[in-house]
Design a protein around this motif. Structure first.
Motif, PDB file in Angstrom:
ATOM      1  N   ILE A 132       0.838  -1.205   0.000  1.00  0.00           N
ATOM      2  CA  ILE A 132       0.000   0.000   0.000  1.00  0.00           C
ATOM      3  C   ILE A 132       0.870   1.252   0.000  1.00  0.00           C
ATOM      4  N   CYS A 133       1.921   1.261   0.820  1.00  0.00           N
ATOM      5  CA  CYS A 133       2.843   2.417   0.843  1.00  0.00           C
ATOM      6  C   CYS A 133       3.489   2.615  -0.525  1.00  0.00           C
ATOM      7  N   THR A 134       3.852   1.516  -1.183  1.00  0.00           N
ATOM      8  CA  THR A 134       4.470   1.606  -2.505  1.00  0.00           C
ATOM      9  C   THR A 134       3.490   2.164  -3.527  1.00  0.00           C
ATOM     10  N   LEU A 135       2.239   1.741  -3.460  1.00  0.00           N
ATOM     11  CA  LEU A 135       1.224   2.236  -4.389  1.00  0.00           C
ATOM     12  C   LEU A 135       0.985   3.729  -4.199  1.00  0.00           C
ATOM     13  N   VAL A 136       1.024   4.180  -2.957  1.00  0.00           N
ATOM     14  CA  VAL A 136       0.903   5.623  -2.698  1.00  0.00           C
ATOM     15  C   VAL A 136       2.073   6.368  -3.330  1.00  0.00           C
ATOM     16  N   GLY A 151      -4.788   4.606 -14.749  1.00  0.00           N
ATOM     17  CA  GLY A 151      -3.788   3.550 -14.811  1.00  0.00           C
ATOM     18  C   GLY A 151      -3.270   3.156 -13.440  1.00  0.00           C
ATOM     19  N   CYS A 152      -3.123   4.140 -12.548  1.00  0.00           N
ATOM     20  CA  CYS A 152      -2.675   3.856 -11.184  1.00  0.00           C
ATOM     21  C   CYS A 152      -3.700   3.011 -10.434  1.00  0.00           C
ATOM     22  N   TRP A 153      -4.981   3.345 -10.632  1.00  0.00           N
ATOM     23  CA  TRP A 153      -6.027   2.563  -9.973  1.00  0.00           C
ATOM     24  C   TRP A 153      -6.051   1.125 -10.499  1.00  0.00           C
ATOM     25  N   ALA A 154      -5.855   0.962 -11.790  1.00  0.00           N
ATOM     26  CA  ALA A 154      -5.819  -0.383 -12.374  1.00  0.00           C
ATOM     27  C   ALA A 154      -4.636  -1.182 -11.817  1.00  0.00           C
ATOM     28  N   LEU A 155      -3.484  -0.526 -11.698  1.00  0.00           N
ATOM     29  CA  LEU A 155      -2.307  -1.183 -11.138  1.00  0.00           C
ATOM     30  C   LEU A 155      -2.547  -1.569  -9.683  1.00  0.00           C
ATOM     31  N   ALA A 156      -3.158  -0.652  -8.925  1.00  0.00           N
ATOM     32  CA  ALA A 156      -3.441  -0.921  -7.517  1.00  0.00           C
ATOM     33  C   ALA A 156      -4.375  -2.119  -7.361  1.00  0.00           C
ATOM     34  N   ARG A 172       6.916  -3.644 -14.012  1.00  0.00           N
ATOM     35  CA  ARG A 172       5.633  -3.215 -14.567  1.00  0.00           C
ATOM     36  C   ARG A 172       5.656  -1.734 -14.949  1.00  0.00           C
ATOM     37  N   LEU A 173       6.227  -0.924 -14.088  1.00  0.00           N
ATOM     38  CA  LEU A 173       6.265   0.516 -14.349  1.00  0.00           C
ATOM     39  C   LEU A 173       7.177   0.856 -15.523  1.00  0.00           C
ATOM     40  N   SER A 174       8.344   0.225 -15.582  1.00  0.00           N
ATOM     41  CA  SER A 174       9.274   0.517 -16.681  1.00  0.00           C
ATOM     42  C   SER A 174       8.747  -0.032 -18.005  1.00  0.00           C
ATOM     43  N   LEU A 175       8.098  -1.206 -17.971  1.00  0.00           N
ATOM     44  CA  LEU A 175       7.508  -1.737 -19.192  1.00  0.00           C
ATOM     45  C   LEU A 175       6.378  -0.843 -19.685  1.00  0.00           C
TER      46      LEU A 175
END
Length: 236
Positions: A132-136, A151-156, A172-175
């Motif tokens: 959760i901290c990482t997603l924030v 996109g952030c919500w989908a990743l979360a 995932r982020l770099s791809l």
């Protein structure tokens, strides 16, 4: 050890490996940033559904990966965008990903020694708290990753629904960010001579493989030869 205590860690690790695996078409490769050096990842003998299944090093989830596709008709210039802000934004997330991997690997001995009891529940709670901290952090730095709020919500949703996926957040982020432009030109500008030679040899072998058993026309053969020469002299 009960079946639950056996399959719980195995299932978690299997989900991590599944998420880390990349399915590449014949003209796709992975560029990996390891420290200050670039590497290529493309060799795999495992093929399914017309693609090569490639599993990057599972013990280095902090290294950014970029999927690129080359083409002999590609006339795009190499991207001039500076990737340093992306790497800087990924650095703390990479540290967390390494910690998440250690926690995931610790699940097996904990289940073996203590069973699926309070200690495992505490590990799960700490794991999800880190996720959760990482997603924030990802949401606050979404601009550097080229991600929208949607996109952030989908990743979360993805990593909270299947927590082992969080180990691969840097990848995932770099791809998702990717590298724009012609990958051959990018390789000529940023790769060291040995890595550039490996990339050239890889492209050469893939071209030969894709044209096996076919008779190329003179024009097509000349175009391929010209492109291969361009690959070897790009960026000079």
């Amino acid at each position: 050890m009960t079946p639950t205590e056996l399959w719980l860690p195995l299932g978690a690790i299997a989900f991590h490996l599944y998420d880390a695996t990349q399915a590449l078409w014949h003209n796709e490769v992975l560029f990996e940033r390891a420290g200050g050096q670039w590497r290529i990842r493309a060799d795999s003998s495992v093929r399914r559904w017309g693609r090569r299944l490639l599993l990057p090093n599972v013990f280095t989830p902090q290294r950014p990966l970029f999927r690129v596709a080359w083409s002999i008709t590609d006339s795009r210039p190499a991207a001039d965008a500076d990737l340093a802000p992306l790497f800087q934004a990924l650095r703390p997330i990479g540290v967390i990903c390494q910690l998440l991997l250690l926690m995931l690997l610790a699940l097996w001995p904990l289940c073996w020694i203590l069973g699926a009891g309070l200690a495992v529940l505490v590990l799960f709670a700490a794991y999800y708290l880190l996720v959760i901290c990482t997603l924030v952090l990802v949401f606050r730095r979404r601009g550097a990753f080229g991600m929208s709020t949607k996109g952030c919500w989908a990743l979360a949703f993805d990593v909270l629904a299947c927590a082992p996926f969080a180990v691969n957040l840097v990848r995932r982020l770099s791809l998702h960010h990717g590298i724009a432009g012609d990958p051959v030109e990018f390789a000529a500008r940023h790769f060291d001579p040995d890595t550039r030679a490996r990339f050239a040899a890889l492209v050469r072998s893939r071209l030969e493989e894709s044209s096996a058993g076919e008779n190329r026309s003179a024009d097509e053969a000349a175009r391929v030869a010209h492109w291969l020469a361009r690959l070897e002299t790009a960026g000079r």
